[in-house]
Design an enzyme around this catalytic site. Structure first.
Site, short mmCIF file in Angstrom:
data_model
loop_
_atom_site.label_atom_id
_atom_site.label_comp_id
_atom_site.label_asym_id
_atom_site.label_seq_id
_atom_site.Cartn_x
_atom_site.Cartn_y
_atom_site.Cartn_z
N HIS A 147 -2.42 2.41 -2.21
CA HIS A 147 -2.16 2.50 -0.78
C HIS A 147 -1.30 3.73 -0.48
CE1 HIS A 147 1.47 0.66 -2.35
NE2 HIS A 147 2.11 1.00 -1.24
N ASP A 173 1.87 4.64 2.39
CA ASP A 173 2.83 3.84 3.14
C ASP A 173 2.43 3.77 4.60
OD1 ASP A 173 4.43 3.27 0.94
OD2 ASP A 173 5.64 5.09 1.19
N HIS A 201 -0.60 5.58 -3.81
CA HIS A 201 0.18 5.21 -4.99
C HIS A 201 -0.01 3.74 -5.31
CE1 HIS A 201 2.93 4.62 -1.54
NE2 HIS A 201 3.48 3.65 -2.26
#
Length: 316
Positions: A121, A123, A272
């Site tokens: 994903h 953030d 990440h």
């Protein structure tokens, strides 16, 4: 290599496509403009940069973030986040969600990341203006386990064949909070929480970075609901292929945290994967995060992202 002849900053690439370790700068010591510019340049090139043995506290962390943009102050933070620093979010992985929503933290993780691709994903990717960058520092880490991985969405786009790049350039997708979550049977308090705090945006499937004109494959497993204009079956197959492309091992870097380590990543150009191997509960992994406000993504056709539900740009 030395980033700038007037500074002592050194940038050492970690892999061929993503990640660089930077030395010669004290992030807590009010780095000069040349050092900040060198870090910015390295970040645009390598997408995530790493620092070791830094002495940041909460105030210095926020001050550093201000050198790169406007830190955001999320309205909902965990209970262990520092009350006097609204920009700082503290993640204590074995502490924060235990017992909330009727399930222990391990179950919540299994349901939120029930497949490998769903765990990748950026953030706050469901927002109309996802953060431009994130600065994460480690306070306490276990003796083993707890690494974070990043993947370059720029490398992923460049690695597509030309016909596929031309196809995805014109597509858009719905990003929605919690689409990767696997609900519990019966009543599910966390699902009710998600439905009560929905955030969704119509984003371009390919995003153009304003500083460089570089195109990135704007996909992630945790927020991306459906590629718009395609049938569910077509969307599912194409999304699976693009997520696999976005997380190919040759586009990734893995970072081993130590106390005092800091990572800064371009949240527009990376996804990440948080660790799923925290098996030493007697050694908590305590991290502190500050995010930098981002702009509204724009696709190759010049069309910006459009909010569907949730807070507007700049509203946290």
């Amino acid at each position: 290599m030395t980033a700038d002849s007037g500074t002592k900053v050194e940038v050492r690439p970690v892999t061929g496509r993503i990640g660089a370790e930077i030395t010669g700068v004290d992030l807590a010591g009010d780095p000069d403009d040349a050092a900040v510019a060198a870090i910015r340049t390295a970040l645009l090139r390598w997408k995530v940069v790493f620092f070791r043995d830094q002495k940041l506290d909460h105030a210095a962390h926020v001050a550093l973030a201000r050198r790169f943009g406007r830190p955001v102050a999320p309205t909902r933070r965990g209970s262990v986040s520092p009350p006097d620093f609204p920009e700082v979010e503290t993640t204590a992985d074995r502490l924060e969600l235990g017992g909330r929503y009727g399930m222990e933290h391990d179950e919540w993780l299994r349901r939120r990341r029930h497949s490998l691709l769903r765990g990748w994903h950026c953030d706050h990717g469901a927002r109309v203006d996802p953060p431009a960058a994130t600065i994460l520092r480690a306070e306490s880490v276990p003796p083993y386990g707890g690494d974070t991985q990043w993947s370059s969405l720029a490398a992923a786009y460049a690695g597509l064949s030309e016909p596929v790049r031309a196809f995805v350039d014109g597509l858009r997708a719905e990003h929605r909070l919690g689409v990767g979550y696997q609900p519990r049977p019966g009543d599910d308090a966390y699902l009710r929480h998600l439905l009560g705090h929905q955030v969704a945006t119509d984003h371009p499937l390919v995003r153009v970075l304003p500083e460089t004109g570089e195109r990135v494959l704007f996909v992630n497993g945790y927020y991306l609901e459906q590629i718009l204009g395609l049938s569910r079956a077509e969307s599912g197959h194409l999304l699976q292929m693009l997520l696999e492309q976005a997380t190919r091992p040759e586009y990734t870097v893995r970072f081993r945290w130590e106390p005092g380590s800091v990572a800064i990543w371009d949240n527009r150009a990376t996804v990440h994967l948080a660790p799923a191997d925290l098996v030493t509960p007697e050694h908590p992994r305590i991290m502190h995060r500050v995010m930098i406000a981002g702009d509204i993504p724009v696709g190759p056709d010049g069309r910006p992202s459009a909010p569907l539900t949730g807070p507007g740009a700049g509203q946290w």
